[in-house]
Design a protein around this motif. Sequence first.
Motif, PDB file in Angstrom:
ATOM      1  N   UNK A  46       0.867  -1.190   0.055  1.00  0.00           N
ATOM      2  CA  UNK A  46      -0.124  -0.062   0.017  1.00  0.00           C
ATOM      3  C   UNK A  46       0.845   1.260   0.089  1.00  0.00           C
ATOM      4  N   UNK A  47       1.763   1.359   0.766  1.00  0.00           N
ATOM      5  CA  UNK A  47       3.024   2.312   0.707  1.00  0.00           C
ATOM      6  C   UNK A  47       3.389   2.662  -0.539  1.00  0.00           C
ATOM      7  N   UNK A  48       3.715   1.422  -1.305  1.00  0.00           N
ATOM      8  CA  UNK A  48       4.563   1.747  -2.630  1.00  0.00           C
ATOM      9  C   UNK A  48       3.338   2.345  -3.569  1.00  0.00           C
ATOM     10  N   UNK A  49       2.113   1.839  -3.393  1.00  0.00           N
ATOM     11  CA  UNK A  49       1.078   2.437  -4.282  1.00  0.00           C
ATOM     12  C   UNK A  49       1.032   4.268  -4.147  1.00  0.00           C
ATOM     13  N   UNK A  50       1.102   4.186  -2.665  1.00  0.00           N
ATOM     14  CA  UNK A  50       1.040   5.778  -2.175  1.00  0.00           C
ATOM     15  C   UNK A  50       1.987   6.642  -2.665  1.00  0.00           C
ATOM     16  N   UNK A  51       3.342   6.223  -2.469  1.00  0.00           N
ATOM     17  CA  UNK A  51       4.442   7.020  -2.982  1.00  0.00           C
ATOM     18  C   UNK A  51       5.048   6.842  -4.443  1.00  0.00           C
ATOM     19  N   UNK A  52       4.540   6.097  -5.105  1.00  0.00           N
ATOM     20  CA  UNK A  52       5.139   5.803  -6.458  1.00  0.00           C
ATOM     21  C   UNK A  52       4.805   7.223  -7.243  1.00  0.00           C
TER      22      UNK A  52
ATOM     23  N   UNK B  79      10.171   4.567  -5.065  1.00  0.00           N
ATOM     24  CA  UNK B  79       9.817   2.978  -5.264  1.00  0.00           C
ATOM     25  C   UNK B  79      10.255   2.486  -3.955  1.00  0.00           C
ATOM     26  N   UNK B  80       9.162   1.468  -3.574  1.00  0.00           N
ATOM     27  CA  UNK B  80       9.389   0.814  -2.273  1.00  0.00           C
ATOM     28  C   UNK B  80       9.991  -0.608  -2.577  1.00  0.00           C
ATOM     29  N   UNK B  81      11.124  -0.696  -1.756  1.00  0.00           N
ATOM     30  CA  UNK B  81      11.615  -1.920  -2.024  1.00  0.00           C
ATOM     31  C   UNK B  81      11.765  -2.895  -0.649  1.00  0.00           C
ATOM     32  N   UNK B  82      11.632  -4.051  -0.734  1.00  0.00           N
ATOM     33  CA  UNK B  82      11.353  -4.982   0.599  1.00  0.00           C
ATOM     34  C   UNK B  82      12.680  -5.503   0.775  1.00  0.00           C
ATOM     35  N   UNK B  83      13.203  -5.342   1.892  1.00  0.00           N
ATOM     36  CA  UNK B  83      14.627  -6.151   2.290  1.00  0.00           C
ATOM     37  C   UNK B  83      14.103  -7.432   2.658  1.00  0.00           C
ATOM     38  N   UNK B  84      15.285  -8.470   2.586  1.00  0.00           N
ATOM     39  CA  UNK B  84      14.825 -10.176   2.456  1.00  0.00           C
ATOM     40  C   UNK B  84      14.757 -10.346   4.022  1.00  0.00           C
ATOM     41  N   UNK B  85      15.035  -9.643   4.858  1.00  0.00           N
ATOM     42  CA  UNK B  85      15.253 -10.196   6.333  1.00  0.00           C
ATOM     43  C   UNK B  85      16.247 -11.001   6.558  1.00  0.00           C
TER      44      UNK B  85
END
Length: 272
Positions: A125-131, A136-142
């Motif tokens: 949802x954050x990625x859609x909001x800030x695009x 661009x939102x990138x997820x870390x792999x943990x």
Amino acid sequence: MEIESHGHLPFLDTEIIRRDSKALFRVYRKPTNKDDLLHFYSAHNERTKVGVVIGFFLRALRICSREFLEDEILRIKSTFRALCYPEGLLSNSLRKARDIRQRKNPINRKDKQFLIVPGSDFSRLLGDAVRPLGLEVVNDTGKRIKQLVTPTSSITNNLSIIYKIPCGGCEKSYYGESYRGLETRIKEHKADLRHHRLSNAMVNHVEQEGHLPDWQQAEIIRKGLRKGQRKVIEALYISTNSNINQKVGNIKWTKYTAEYAKMRNCPNTAPT
């Protein structure tokens, strides 16, 4: 070196097919290929799984001639269905792949700014909001498997210390931290004095005040600490005690925060 056989020539992941006077193309898979791909119930986040599917569809769209494209798309869908991917995800991924393929002006990734956040439904949802803002939102792999199964270092190491070396001529002291023990650090400080290394705070104090360190009163005030704890506690001692240190340490405590830590007698922070 590959050799054409019966009008077929594999090259990397492309199979070139000679038919009459023209060449056709389709995706090439080795005979040993098992389509052993990322399962939908794996621990990877959904963005990664969607990216894998889109990548396979993009490869088909870029390589396959019209005669073979539909068969390749059906095979990709069948492969991922067997890995429990929902039909809706596959359809959306194919649509996104077609959109990417049809773009006339590819996005220049160097011009984009990325925001790294833990993978979750909220991150999508954050990625859609800030695009629209160019982010661009990138997820870390943990944590990696190695980090999960490798034992962490013990904090009972008695050489991991916070220490104090009083001045022999005034009430001030030098506070330091080390993972090599007090004896080793005293030898190093004495070597700095012999060689007149002005990078050492005690050397500067001797130069300016003529006071020598009281080596006999040097003491360990905390031990058995992790590196991060040493850095924080050293800085707390420096900020709350009269000292000859040239630096405030790796952590800059504000006056009120440091006094609050002392008042609360916080474990691993309050001076003894």
